[in-house]
Design a protein around this motif. Structure first.
Motif, PDB file in Angstrom:
ATOM      1  N   MET A  47      -9.091 -12.414 -15.169  1.00  0.00           N
ATOM      2  CA  MET A  47      -7.153 -12.978 -14.503  1.00  0.00           C
ATOM      3  C   MET A  47      -7.220 -10.741 -14.418  1.00  0.00           C
ATOM      4  SD  MET A  47      -6.300 -15.014 -16.033  1.00  0.00           S
ATOM      5  CE  MET A  47      -4.796 -14.389 -16.251  1.00  0.00           C
ATOM      6  N   ILE A  48      -6.404 -11.180 -12.638  1.00  0.00           N
ATOM      7  CA  ILE A  48      -6.056 -10.098 -11.299  1.00  0.00           C
ATOM      8  C   ILE A  48      -5.020  -9.297 -12.142  1.00  0.00           C
ATOM      9  CG2 ILE A  48      -4.501  -9.822  -9.412  1.00  0.00           C
ATOM     10  CD1 ILE A  48      -6.180 -12.764  -8.399  1.00  0.00           C
ATOM     11  N   VAL A  49      -5.186  -8.557 -12.179  1.00  0.00           N
ATOM     12  CA  VAL A  49      -4.396  -7.094 -12.996  1.00  0.00           C
ATOM     13  C   VAL A  49      -3.849  -6.016 -12.169  1.00  0.00           C
ATOM     14  CG1 VAL A  49      -5.672  -7.264 -15.411  1.00  0.00           C
ATOM     15  CG2 VAL A  49      -6.200  -5.726 -14.113  1.00  0.00           C
ATOM     16  N   ARG A  50      -3.764  -6.279 -11.071  1.00  0.00           N
ATOM     17  CA  ARG A  50      -3.908  -5.269  -9.910  1.00  0.00           C
ATOM     18  C   ARG A  50      -4.335  -6.136  -8.544  1.00  0.00           C
ATOM     19  NH1 ARG A  50      -1.049  -1.080 -10.469  1.00  0.00           N
ATOM     20  NH2 ARG A  50      -0.549   0.325  -8.312  1.00  0.00           N
ATOM     21  N   ASN A  51      -3.208  -6.326  -7.334  1.00  0.00           N
ATOM     22  CA  ASN A  51      -2.715  -7.154  -6.503  1.00  0.00           C
ATOM     23  C   ASN A  51      -3.725  -5.942  -5.271  1.00  0.00           C
ATOM     24  OD1 ASN A  51      -0.488  -7.149  -8.149  1.00  0.00           O
ATOM     25  ND2 ASN A  51      -0.061  -9.354  -6.430  1.00  0.00           N
ATOM     26  N   ALA A  52      -4.111  -6.706  -4.434  1.00  0.00           N
ATOM     27  CA  ALA A  52      -4.178  -6.765  -3.163  1.00  0.00           C
ATOM     28  C   ALA A  52      -4.125  -5.330  -2.370  1.00  0.00           C
ATOM     29  CB  ALA A  52      -4.580  -7.343  -2.112  1.00  0.00           C
ATOM     30  N   GLU A  53      -4.400  -3.673  -2.150  1.00  0.00           N
ATOM     31  CA  GLU A  53      -3.848  -2.940  -1.860  1.00  0.00           C
ATOM     32  C   GLU A  53      -4.665  -1.815  -1.106  1.00  0.00           C
ATOM     33  OE1 GLU A  53      -1.924  -1.181  -5.211  1.00  0.00           O
ATOM     34  OE2 GLU A  53      -3.915  -0.788  -6.104  1.00  0.00           O
ATOM     35  N   ALA A  54      -4.064  -0.943  -0.386  1.00  0.00           N
ATOM     36  CA  ALA A  54      -4.996  -0.264   0.347  1.00  0.00           C
ATOM     37  C   ALA A  54      -5.783   0.228  -0.456  1.00  0.00           C
ATOM     38  CB  ALA A  54      -4.262   0.613   1.270  1.00  0.00           C
ATOM     39  N   ALA A  55      -7.082   0.753  -0.296  1.00  0.00           N
ATOM     40  CA  ALA A  55      -8.072   1.083  -1.956  1.00  0.00           C
ATOM     41  C   ALA A  55      -9.408   1.982  -1.705  1.00  0.00           C
ATOM     42  CB  ALA A  55      -8.915  -0.637  -2.058  1.00  0.00           C
ATOM     43  N   ALA A  56      -8.960   3.121  -0.478  1.00  0.00           N
ATOM     44  CA  ALA A  56      -9.700   4.027  -0.403  1.00  0.00           C
ATOM     45  C   ALA A  56     -10.305   5.086  -2.228  1.00  0.00           C
ATOM     46  CB  ALA A  56      -9.099   5.347   1.292  1.00  0.00           C
ATOM     47  N   LEU A  62     -12.920  12.264   8.399  1.00  0.00           N
ATOM     48  CA  LEU A  62     -12.634  12.367   9.943  1.00  0.00           C
ATOM     49  C   LEU A  62     -11.187  13.437   9.338  1.00  0.00           C
ATOM     50  CD1 LEU A  62     -13.733   9.210  10.932  1.00  0.00           C
ATOM     51  CD2 LEU A  62     -14.678  11.452  11.574  1.00  0.00           C
ATOM     52  N   ARG A  63     -10.283  12.845   8.853  1.00  0.00           N
ATOM     53  CA  ARG A  63      -9.269  13.130   8.348  1.00  0.00           C
ATOM     54  C   ARG A  63      -8.590  14.674   8.691  1.00  0.00           C
ATOM     55  NH1 ARG A  63      -5.426  10.275   6.719  1.00  0.00           N
ATOM     56  NH2 ARG A  63      -6.530   7.579   5.605  1.00  0.00           N
ATOM     57  N   ASP A  64      -9.615  15.167   8.303  1.00  0.00           N
ATOM     58  CA  ASP A  64      -9.271  16.644   8.163  1.00  0.00           C
ATOM     59  C   ASP A  64     -10.869  17.423   9.672  1.00  0.00           C
ATOM     60  OD1 ASP A  64      -8.284  17.491   5.830  1.00  0.00           O
ATOM     61  OD2 ASP A  64     -10.628  16.297   5.003  1.00  0.00           O
ATOM     62  N   ALA A  82      -5.333   7.704  13.330  1.00  0.00           N
ATOM     63  CA  ALA A  82      -5.987   7.289  12.317  1.00  0.00           C
ATOM     64  C   ALA A  82      -6.223   9.003  11.017  1.00  0.00           C
ATOM     65  CB  ALA A  82      -6.641   7.372  13.254  1.00  0.00           C
ATOM     66  N   LYS A  83      -5.967   9.995  11.723  1.00  0.00           N
ATOM     67  CA  LYS A  83      -5.618  11.302  10.696  1.00  0.00           C
ATOM     68  C   LYS A  83      -3.611  10.448   9.963  1.00  0.00           C
ATOM     69  CE  LYS A  83      -7.211  15.251  12.943  1.00  0.00           C
ATOM     70  NZ  LYS A  83      -7.634  15.505  11.390  1.00  0.00           N
ATOM     71  N   ALA A  84      -2.971  10.325  10.682  1.00  0.00           N
ATOM     72  CA  ALA A  84      -2.000  10.414   9.872  1.00  0.00           C
ATOM     73  C   ALA A  84      -1.589   9.365   8.732  1.00  0.00           C
ATOM     74  CB  ALA A  84      -0.739  10.223  11.824  1.00  0.00           C
ATOM     75  N   ILE A  85      -2.658   7.951   9.623  1.00  0.00           N
ATOM     76  CA  ILE A  85      -2.606   6.978   7.874  1.00  0.00           C
ATOM     77  C   ILE A  85      -2.579   8.085   6.540  1.00  0.00           C
ATOM     78  CG2 ILE A  85      -3.791   5.099   6.839  1.00  0.00           C
ATOM     79  CD1 ILE A  85      -5.151   4.767   9.713  1.00  0.00           C
ATOM     80  N   PRO A  86      -1.839   7.528   6.159  1.00  0.00           N
ATOM     81  CA  PRO A  86      -1.960   8.053   4.354  1.00  0.00           C
ATOM     82  C   PRO A  86      -2.650   8.346   3.852  1.00  0.00           C
ATOM     83  CG  PRO A  86       0.507   6.736   4.794  1.00  0.00           C
ATOM     84  CD  PRO A  86      -0.917   6.187   6.143  1.00  0.00           C
ATOM     85  N   ASP A  87      -3.485   9.182   3.122  1.00  0.00           N
ATOM     86  CA  ASP A  87      -4.643   9.317   2.293  1.00  0.00           C
ATOM     87  C   ASP A  87      -4.077   8.737   0.497  1.00  0.00           C
ATOM     88  OD1 ASP A  87      -7.047   9.638   0.887  1.00  0.00           O
ATOM     89  OD2 ASP A  87      -6.747  11.795   1.367  1.00  0.00           O
ATOM     90  N   ALA A 208       3.070   4.406   8.733  1.00  0.00           N
ATOM     91  CA  ALA A 208       3.402   2.943   7.852  1.00  0.00           C
ATOM     92  C   ALA A 208       2.508   2.417   8.684  1.00  0.00           C
ATOM     93  CB  ALA A 208       4.334   2.974   9.718  1.00  0.00           C
ATOM     94  N   TYR A 209       1.227   2.887   8.623  1.00  0.00           N
ATOM     95  CA  TYR A 209       0.064   1.186   8.965  1.00  0.00           C
ATOM     96  C   TYR A 209      -0.612   0.879   7.543  1.00  0.00           C
ATOM     97  CZ  TYR A 209      -5.202  -0.212  10.003  1.00  0.00           C
ATOM     98  OH  TYR A 209      -5.907  -0.639  10.137  1.00  0.00           O
TER      99      TYR A 209
END
Length: 215
Positions: A47-56, A62-64, A82-87, A208-209
């Motif tokens: 059973m799917i218990v969590r929808n597709a979402e960002a998953a790092a 590279l962020r630092d 790219a560095k501004a993409i939420p972590d 917002a990406y």
């Protein structure tokens, strides 16, 4: 990316689990992935218990990294977005561990009704875009790269929020001599209207990406 291109990266990671190389974007079709990295949770009962979402699950170095001086202006802008993409990697990893420990009692595991309510809707335009993208995939494999272009263009028009459709096309661009070039930066070209940097900026910038986790 073809399977032989992915093998070296999988081998370098030394995974202890099977690795799926989804060359035909079946996961996007079945589960609603619209970018990478994305994931969904499936329990022991299938059973799917969590929808597709960002998953790092870990912070990219590279962020630092400081953006070096003297780079081409466009590359500097691309790295800045790219560095501004939420972590959210630490929070997402913690949520997975909580689910492993507590199963269905985890606050991050959703009921069937919640999964359905949070699913990305597929109206007529999204369905037509999916068909256009798949037809482009088929034509690329059976006829050649140029045959895919008009169908991928149409998929971009119909479902502009699907980054998978865009990034597949931008990364595989046919050069003047008919060869298919792999453009990892997904930059401007003469075949498609958009490109990664300009479309990210137009949609609100790196902040917002991402398709954000619902934590």
């Amino acid at each position: 990316m073809e399977p032989h291109q992915a093998h070296k990266w999988i081998d370098a990671a030394h995974p202890t689990h099977p690795a799926l190389i989804d060359t035909r974007h079946i996961t996007g079709e079945l589960f609603g992935f619209v970018n990478i990295p994305m994931a969904m949770w499936i329990d022991e009962d299938g059973m799917i218990v969590r929808n597709a979402e960002a998953a790092a699950v870990e912070r990219s170095p590279l962020r630092d990294m400081d953006i070096p001086d003297g780079l081409p202006e466009r590359l500097t802008r691309l790295l800045a977005e790219a560095k501004a993409i939420p972590d959210d990697s630490a929070a997402y990893r913690a949520a997975i561990l909580d689910w492993v420990r507590n199963g269905a009692e985890s606050p991050y595991a959703l009921s069937s009704d919640e999964v359905i309510a949070r699913s990305r809707p597929r109206g007529r335009e999204e369905a037509e875009a999916a068909a256009c993208f798949e037809l482009g995939q088929h034509l690329r494999r059976t006829v050649g790269a140029d045959a895919a272009v008009p169908w991928w263009r149409r998929a971009h028009e119909l479902d502009p929020g699907n980054w998978t459709y865009k990034r597949q096309a931008w990364a595989l661009v046919t050069t003047a001599d008919g060869a298919e070039d792999l453009d990892l930066l997904q930059g401007p070209n003469e075949i498609y209207e958009g490109n990664w940097l300009d479309d990210v900026v137009a949609s609100g910038g790196g902040a917002a990406y991402a398709i954000r986790p619902i934590l």
